[in-house]
Design an enzyme around this catalytic site. Structure first.
Site, PDB file in Angstrom:
ATOM      1  N   LYS A 108       0.867  -1.180   0.000  1.00  0.00           N
ATOM      2  CA  LYS A 108       0.000   0.000   0.000  1.00  0.00           C
ATOM      3  C   LYS A 108       0.900   1.225   0.000  1.00  0.00           C
ATOM      4  CE  LYS A 108      -4.521   0.409   0.133  1.00  0.00           C
ATOM      5  NZ  LYS A 108      -5.409  -0.436  -0.670  1.00  0.00           N
ATOM      6  N   VAL A 142     -18.261   1.833  -5.957  1.00  0.00           N
ATOM      7  CA  VAL A 142     -18.592   0.410  -5.877  1.00  0.00           C
ATOM      8  C   VAL A 142     -20.050   0.211  -5.464  1.00  0.00           C
ATOM      9  CG1 VAL A 142     -18.033  -1.804  -4.803  1.00  0.00           C
ATOM     10  CG2 VAL A 142     -16.211  -0.163  -5.264  1.00  0.00           C
TER      11      VAL A 142
HETATM   12  P1  NAD Z   1     -16.243   5.927  -2.692  1.00  0.00           P
HETATM   13  O1  NAD Z   1     -15.478   6.972  -1.950  1.00  0.00           O
HETATM   14  O2  NAD Z   1     -16.546   6.129  -4.127  1.00  0.00           O
HETATM   15  O3  NAD Z   1     -17.627   5.611  -1.948  1.00  0.00           O
HETATM   16  C1  NAD Z   1     -17.803   5.596  -0.558  1.00  0.00           C
HETATM   17  C2  NAD Z   1     -19.214   6.091  -0.292  1.00  0.00           C
HETATM   18  O4  NAD Z   1     -19.490   5.920   1.099  1.00  0.00           O
HETATM   19  C3  NAD Z   1     -19.408   7.571  -0.628  1.00  0.00           C
HETATM   20  O5  NAD Z   1     -20.552   7.738  -1.418  1.00  0.00           O
HETATM   21  C4  NAD Z   1     -19.537   8.214   0.748  1.00  0.00           C
HETATM   22  O6  NAD Z   1     -20.370   9.376   0.718  1.00  0.00           O
HETATM   23  C5  NAD Z   1     -20.181   7.087   1.527  1.00  0.00           C
HETATM   24  N1  NAD Z   1     -20.070   7.221   2.984  1.00  0.00           N
HETATM   25  C6  NAD Z   1     -19.058   7.735   3.705  1.00  0.00           C
HETATM   26  N2  NAD Z   1     -19.365   7.722   5.009  1.00  0.00           N
HETATM   27  C7  NAD Z   1     -20.599   7.176   5.118  1.00  0.00           C
HETATM   28  C8  NAD Z   1     -21.471   6.899   6.208  1.00  0.00           C
HETATM   29  N3  NAD Z   1     -21.148   7.198   7.467  1.00  0.00           N
HETATM   30  N4  NAD Z   1     -22.669   6.329   5.951  1.00  0.00           N
HETATM   31  C9  NAD Z   1     -23.035   6.043   4.681  1.00  0.00           C
HETATM   32  N5  NAD Z   1     -22.250   6.287   3.599  1.00  0.00           N
HETATM   33  C10 NAD Z   1     -21.043   6.853   3.819  1.00  0.00           C
HETATM   34  O7  NAD Z   1     -15.407   4.568  -2.466  1.00  0.00           O
HETATM   35  P2  NAD Z   1     -15.502   3.220  -3.314  1.00  0.00           P
HETATM   36  O8  NAD Z   1     -14.394   3.200  -4.305  1.00  0.00           O
HETATM   37  O9  NAD Z   1     -16.889   3.005  -3.745  1.00  0.00           O
HETATM   38  O10 NAD Z   1     -15.100   2.158  -2.189  1.00  0.00           O
HETATM   39  C11 NAD Z   1     -16.036   1.795  -1.166  1.00  0.00           C
HETATM   40  C12 NAD Z   1     -15.358   0.850  -0.177  1.00  0.00           C
HETATM   41  O11 NAD Z   1     -14.902  -0.321  -0.860  1.00  0.00           O
HETATM   42  C13 NAD Z   1     -14.119   1.449   0.524  1.00  0.00           C
HETATM   43  O12 NAD Z   1     -14.031   0.914   1.827  1.00  0.00           O
HETATM   44  C14 NAD Z   1     -12.985   0.915  -0.314  1.00  0.00           C
HETATM   45  O13 NAD Z   1     -11.780   0.854   0.437  1.00  0.00           O
HETATM   46  C15 NAD Z   1     -13.488  -0.464  -0.665  1.00  0.00           C
HETATM   47  N6  NAD Z   1     -12.905  -1.019  -1.888  1.00  0.00           N
HETATM   48  C16 NAD Z   1     -13.023  -0.359  -3.067  1.00  0.00           C
HETATM   49  C17 NAD Z   1     -12.479  -0.912  -4.224  1.00  0.00           C
HETATM   50  C18 NAD Z   1     -12.625  -0.227  -5.564  1.00  0.00           C
HETATM   51  O14 NAD Z   1     -12.380  -0.874  -6.599  1.00  0.00           O
HETATM   52  N7  NAD Z   1     -13.032   1.025  -5.614  1.00  0.00           N
HETATM   53  C19 NAD Z   1     -11.795  -2.136  -4.165  1.00  0.00           C
HETATM   54  C20 NAD Z   1     -11.707  -2.811  -2.927  1.00  0.00           C
HETATM   55  C21 NAD Z   1     -12.267  -2.240  -1.788  1.00  0.00           C
END
Ligand code: NAD
Length: 346
Positions: free
Chosen positions: A78, A178
């Site tokens: 990371k 996601v």
């Molecule tokens: P993102 O930042 O696009 O989406 C996160 C969403 O969560 C946002 O819409 C945000 O407003 C919302 N959020 C934040 N705090 C919140 C709360 N208290 N209650 C409800 N909603 C809340 O991120 P992402 O890329 O969609 O990733 C989502 C999760 O999946 C993260 O934990 C990330 O580490 C994990 N992840 C993502 C990927 C990827 O390919 N993007 C891969 C593996 C893991």
């Protein structure tokens, strides 16, 4: 610092500082026993440099486990670029980070993560070839979502005997890159959705486009549903949420869902099936690694869909041994990495 590395099982910890661009960056490499270490680069603010090092350190191991269980020829790492609190030239900063990555000569391959986007990867690609997720290669989120969707189907099948999602109720936290894509796939398969996000515009979109029911962010845990799908925050399975959860399955994309290992045990005691985060959310990493290796879309899709099969096998083993899914997954990943380390040392 060395104790922290030992505790996290880190192979290497690299630091870089470039006053001209403002770069202060960390690359934590957990393992290269199975191949070059791969993992996203965060670009966020931190309270302190120690917090930034801790963040990179604690996330690197999960990437190794994810790559090992997905059968990818990679270790995990990371990176963190500390977001400067003064004016900076983003393009110059990312190019400087690219030089840092290039200096590691292929031991580390970088990718998108919190706070970085494809345009940053484009900047990084000007100074290193060890980069993925550029605007030409694309965003891994749709593949993460596909893997989560397959994982939810496998989880529902394990509980109900069929992976038909018609009438299945999913409470989904976080409608980001996601989460929204998972919600769309679920909606198209006939599932009912209750959703929450701190961004009201996203919630409204899901209500209008996917017929979802909206709920306040602090009330999502208590929703009576078949599946709770966390796609927002880490550490959401904790003492507070466990008291409220009203579901049979926890299966979502968020990284590091269990605040502590024991929370996985508490889920099991409550009869809630847990899809280990780094297994169900591996779709994005599979895309990034296979795309970097020049493999076809068909091969990538097929590999991502196997996440469902892997989860089904894990659930069976957990039932047979009457043990937690996350402990079995950890052991499997550790065995795969240890074997590779023995092999590379021989
Ligand atoms: P993102 O930042 O696009 O989406 C996160 C969403 O969560 C946002 O819409 C945000 O407003 C919302 N959020 C934040 N705090 C919140 C709360 N208290 N209650 C409800 N909603 C809340 O991120 P992402 O890329 O969609 O990733 C989502 C999760 O999946 C993260 O934990 C990330 O580490 C994990 N992840 C993502 C990927 C990827 O390919 N993007 C891969 C593996 C893991």
């Amino acid at each position: 610092m060395f104790e922290q590395m030992e505790n996290a099982g880190l192979e290497r910890l690299h630091l870089a500082c470039d006053p001209e661009s403002g770069l202060r960056a960390i690359i934590a490499i957990h393992s290269t026993a199975r191949g070059p270490a791969i993992g996203g680069c965060r670009f966020i603010t931190y309270q302190s440099e120690a917090d930034a090092i801790t963040d990179a350190t604690r996330l690197a191991r999960g990437m190794s486990y994810k790559a090992a269980l997905a059968g990818l020829p990679h270790g995990g790492a990371k990176a963190v670029v500390i977001k400067p609190d003064h004016n900076f030239d983003r393009h110059a900063l990312m190019k400087s980070f690219g030089r840092f990555v290039q200096d590691l000569a292929g031991k580390y391959i970088t990718a998108m993560d919190s706070g970085t986007q494809t345009s940053d990867m484009d900047s990084i690609s000007q100074t290193t070839k060890w980069v993925t997720c550029t605007s030409q290669t694309g965003d891994p989120s749709p593949y993460t979502a596909l893997g989560v969707f397959e994982g939810i189907k496998a989880s529902v099948k394990h509980i109900h005997g069929s992976d038909d999602l018609h009438g299945i109720h999913v409470s989904l936290q976080g409608l980001g890159h996601v989460g929204y894509a998972v919600a769309e796939l679920l909606y198209k398969s006939g599932a009912h959705l209750t959703v929450s996000d701190i961004d009201n515009a996203k919630v409204l979109k899901a209500v209008n486009e996917l017929g979802a029911k909206a709920i306040a962010p602090d009330r999502i845990y208590g929703v009576e549903a078949d599946v709770f799908c966390p796609c927002g925050l880490g550490a959401i399975i904790n003492d507070h949420s466990l008291q409220q959860l009203h579901c049979r399955i926890v299966a979502g994309s968020a990284n590091n869902q269990l605040e502590r290992e024991e929370h996985g045990e508490l889920l099991r005691r409550r009869g809630i099936l847990y899809a280990p985060d780094y297994l169900i959310n591996a779709g994005g990493l599979i895309f990034v690694a296979m795309q970097h290796a020049g493999q076809s879309d068909a091969a990538i899709n097929s590999k991502v869909r196997q996440i469902g099969t892997s989860l089904g096998q894990l659930y069976q083993q957990a039932d047979q041994e009457d043990r937690c899914t996350h402990r079995i997954a950890n052991e499997r990943a550790e065995t795969i990495i240890a074997r590779a380390a023995l092999h590379s040392a021989a």
